[in-house]
Design a protein around this motif. Structure first.
Motif, mmCIF file in Angstrom:
data_model
loop_
_atom_site.group_PDB
_atom_site.id
_atom_site.type_symbol
_atom_site.label_atom_id
_atom_site.label_comp_id
_atom_site.label_asym_id
_atom_site.label_seq_id
_atom_site.Cartn_x
_atom_site.Cartn_y
_atom_site.Cartn_z
ATOM 1 N N SER A 1 0.834 -1.203 0.000
ATOM 2 C CA SER A 1 0.000 0.000 0.000
ATOM 3 C C SER A 1 0.869 1.254 0.000
ATOM 4 C CB SER A 1 -0.902 0.019 1.231
ATOM 5 O OG SER A 1 -1.623 -1.165 1.333
ATOM 6 N N THR A 2 1.907 1.246 0.820
ATOM 7 C CA THR A 2 2.797 2.398 0.862
ATOM 8 C C THR A 2 3.442 2.625 -0.504
ATOM 9 O OG1 THR A 2 3.253 1.804 3.129
ATOM 10 C CG2 THR A 2 4.706 3.427 2.132
ATOM 11 N N THR B 1 0.963 4.030 -3.028
ATOM 12 C CA THR B 1 0.595 5.415 -2.733
ATOM 13 C C THR B 1 1.703 6.363 -3.169
ATOM 14 O OG1 THR B 1 -0.586 4.579 -0.816
ATOM 15 C CG2 THR B 1 -0.239 6.950 -0.924
ATOM 16 N N ILE B 2 2.950 6.038 -2.784
ATOM 17 C CA ILE B 2 4.062 6.934 -3.123
ATOM 18 C C ILE B 2 4.263 6.973 -4.643
ATOM 19 C CG2 ILE B 2 6.559 7.229 -2.902
ATOM 20 C CD1 ILE B 2 6.270 6.343 -0.009
ATOM 21 N N ILE C 1 -2.840 6.125 -7.938
ATOM 22 C CA ILE C 1 -2.725 4.909 -7.120
ATOM 23 C C ILE C 1 -3.357 3.736 -7.858
ATOM 24 C CG2 ILE C 1 -3.509 3.825 -4.980
ATOM 25 C CD1 ILE C 1 -3.199 6.555 -3.653
#
Lengths: 277, 277, 277, 277
Positions: D159-160, D163-164, D186
């Motif tokens: 997820s990180t 997102t980034i 995303i």
């Protein structure tokens, strides 16, 4: 060092540790604020939302910056070694959570600050670093560290493959079919080898389609390599709490952590030394 | 053989080995030059770059050809068996690094020389062939060699699948939906089975979509096969083999890795030592 | 049974076996003819080729039908039990290699015969069925058989997932975004879950994209399941030549094939029985 | 409790168990009705089918609702603890199979009821819950449960990453290339990282293509992580646990699977038996 039971000491427990109810509550609150700030960043990037609620979002962003700023100062204040904290990985991440808000004072339209605001998400890992997760993450990290060299060998091979295939497709298909340069060919080869297959550039000539088929089957087959590497290492890492001292008689080298005797030959792992003198 | 401490001998250490500081520095310099020559090839293929810096790129290419030419002659000169080197795998790769530059003297517009220039990248493996990487690459190669036959069986099965599915789709969908011939159908089946899915040719009829679903689920499931083969082999390669210690009574010399007793005569492989004192 | 050294007996060795040079040469010739007939089928399906060489291809197809027909008759003649051969798997495949050629006498434009002509490719497996490959294919088949039940559980779960997600997307996105019916939604869910991603139907609404993300992450994660199942079974199948009799004292149940004593406790695996009387 | 051999008791065996022929026949009939009701839901969603057979489909849906209603009442009637059944997982699923039909009495055009009708498919798992499948599903569930924490760590990392990368692409490519907001970025990052690659949004700028390549290679490599986690856990679940026999001397009761001697006191776990005679 900090005097026990002092105010700073108690603050340190709440802010940095999570084995007390207060510490856990602090972490959970922080987690919610981080996620809220991420949601605001995302909604703000949606054109229609931005047009309507730009003021609200800016206000919330200021609020988050304030909260993170206070938190950063608290951490600096109650840390036993403030400088070491400030230059640690999480210290920098904590600082980065405050910077974008401050910078917008000087630059009004800082698009690239967006990314810094999203980097806040990394702070979730600080909170995840608790209880049973820590051990599991360590297994994963140990497996990744153990397979680092094999993975470098693998990545260099993959890079060579995509470069050669990319150049080949540039020559075979040519600019008229979308392969306008070797870097573009390499981009296509990566898209194809990793089985992503966007379809923005596709081979049109029969020879190009034959080469593509080769690339695809290669990609489909060598996905086994990182999987195999990682699985083998993870299995080792999970078995890895064993005592690694080899038996002096039969040389068996992995024992239960509590073992006193070798479970294969029954000889003592640590023979008693004759008393000195 | 070469007399020790001679000039040629010292050169050989620098050029061919990498356990001395000089040898390592030589390899690193070479690595940078190879990467630089690759960057030049790539940039030169970009239309806008080529128009502006064609002269510079040609000059650099000449320089690289010169450097690689000198390196090749040095290797030939200081190799104890020059002919064996010249016909070895790396000898041919080293020669190929020089050829394209020379050939452009005769052919001005040699598109296909581009690929030869990219093949230089293979020379990186010579430099990678050092220290800890060597052992890791050997594990990977051992696992690949061990699974060669299984992989051939797998590839023949996959080829049969894509041929039959490709022909089926050609008949079911027909040329009006992009499946203009059986080879095109096979190309589509490979794109689908490997889960790449470009989307340049897609099934339009309900029956075609049912068959596609079958192909996709097959592809998604049988990716397990190469992974399983490779993982099992790699685990074997990393775990090493049986216990090689001979039984002290009957001399049988290959036992299960965990054996404590000989499985032929029942005597302990590692008799218990008398207690000290 | 056939009298040894008779003509039929010698033919049987050549046609059905491959441990003699003549048998191996026969198989290799057959392999080349099968591949050639496949190439002809494929080229014939290419529009431009068909227009120019239709006569040649028809002639070659007649030739191949003749060769396969003679081969089929030979196999029938020299088989010790012709009927059992005719109804075996390979007997049917061998017959199918002849049928399309004969049927074109009656139907001039039989599109579906194409697939039967491609099915000839299955005959390659007969030739592959030799030497070391046989054992490896058996490992793979044993692993597949051992994991059959787990794979059925997995496939039912996947079917349920794609049906529910397909219906969900049909309701969420609706016919105006390409999801014209539930079966179409299921087709999309399969394309997405298997990570193929053609891109012919894509979600357009935000909610649809959130659901898609769920489907994709699910698909990306559960690919681990068949891989894990198969790897575990294959590892078991490869270890599987061991003696499975349990030790009467310690109950260890996998021993070396030649073991007479348990390698864990040293007791005999087969204690000597008291003599009768 | 229910009196044995009563009518309710006999009904309970047929409806809830499957080790009698009657119970098995009941389950098979139910399976067919469930599948038939799913087929009707799907066909009804096809525009052309709906226009022609809407009446037939409505009639069949009423029939299925009636059958499932009677089945639900039977289950309630013959269940020893009706309330506990009604609130169990399968009790709710069984009720959901009846609800949509009843609700259409009040809402004529309830699109969302469609999904509830498809949820009936979950009832297949009740029927699958038999014989050898149960054990295999348990292995899979045990492996999933054992790897739950590792998978959470993995999903948070993914997820990180998305997102980034999504925010990065929004900034780099911008709305003019389809990346109209961070959530859209995303979505693109998930499509790319999971190697689905629809191709509805693709990077156009060179920098965007470089970042995409990174995302793709990351996605291609970390697919190894869930596979490795799951394979290692499944192997553990299938291999079973340590040797549970207590040491006859010191009574330590958990040993390595291959142990022949106690690793605490060094005495043999399985003393050698005196020879017969």
């Amino acid at each position: 060092m900090i005097k026990p039971d002092s105010w700073r000491q108690r603050l340190h427990v709440v802010v940095f540790q999570n084995d007390t109810p207060a510490g856990r509550r602090f972490d959970q609150t922080l987690l919610i604020i981080i996620l809220a700030s991420l949601v605001v960043v995302m909604l703000d990037s949606v054109e229609s939302m931005h047009r309507e609620y730009a003021g609200l979002f800016t206000g919330l962003e200021w609020l988050f910056t304030l909260v993170f700023g206070i938190e950063y100062l608290l951490r600096l204040y109650c840390s036993p070694k403030p400088l070491r904290y400030a230059f640690s990985f999480y210290g920098v991440i904590d600082l980065l959570a405050v910077v974008p808000g401050l910078l917008t004072l000087f630059y009004s339209d800082a698009q690239y600050l967006l990314i810094v605001r999203v980097v806040r998400m990394l702070r979730i890992f600080r909170i995840l670093k608790l209880g049973p997760y820590l051990k599991q993450a360590n297994y994963l990290l140990a497996a990744l560290r153990g397979s680092r060299q094999k993975i470098i060998v693998f990545l260099v091979s993959v890079s060579t493959l995509v470069t050669i295939f990319g150049a080949l497709m540039y020559v075979v298909e040519g600019p008229e079919h979308g392969f306008t340069s070797i870097p573009k060919g390499i981009y296509w080869a990566i898209v194809t080898l990793t089985t992503v297959g966007f379809g923005d550039i596709v081979p049109k000539t029969p020879l190009g389609q034959v080469i593509s088929s080769l690339v695809m089957i290669t990609g489909y087959s060598i996905i086994a390599v990182p999987t195999g590497i990682f699985t083998a290492e993870l299995a080792t890492a999970m078995r890895g709490q064993e005592l690694l001292r080899a038996c002096p008689v039969c040389a068996k080298d992995r024992h239960e952590p509590e073992a006193g005797f070798c479970c294969r030959c029954g000889n003592p792992l640590f023979p008693r030394q004759p008393a000195d003198g």
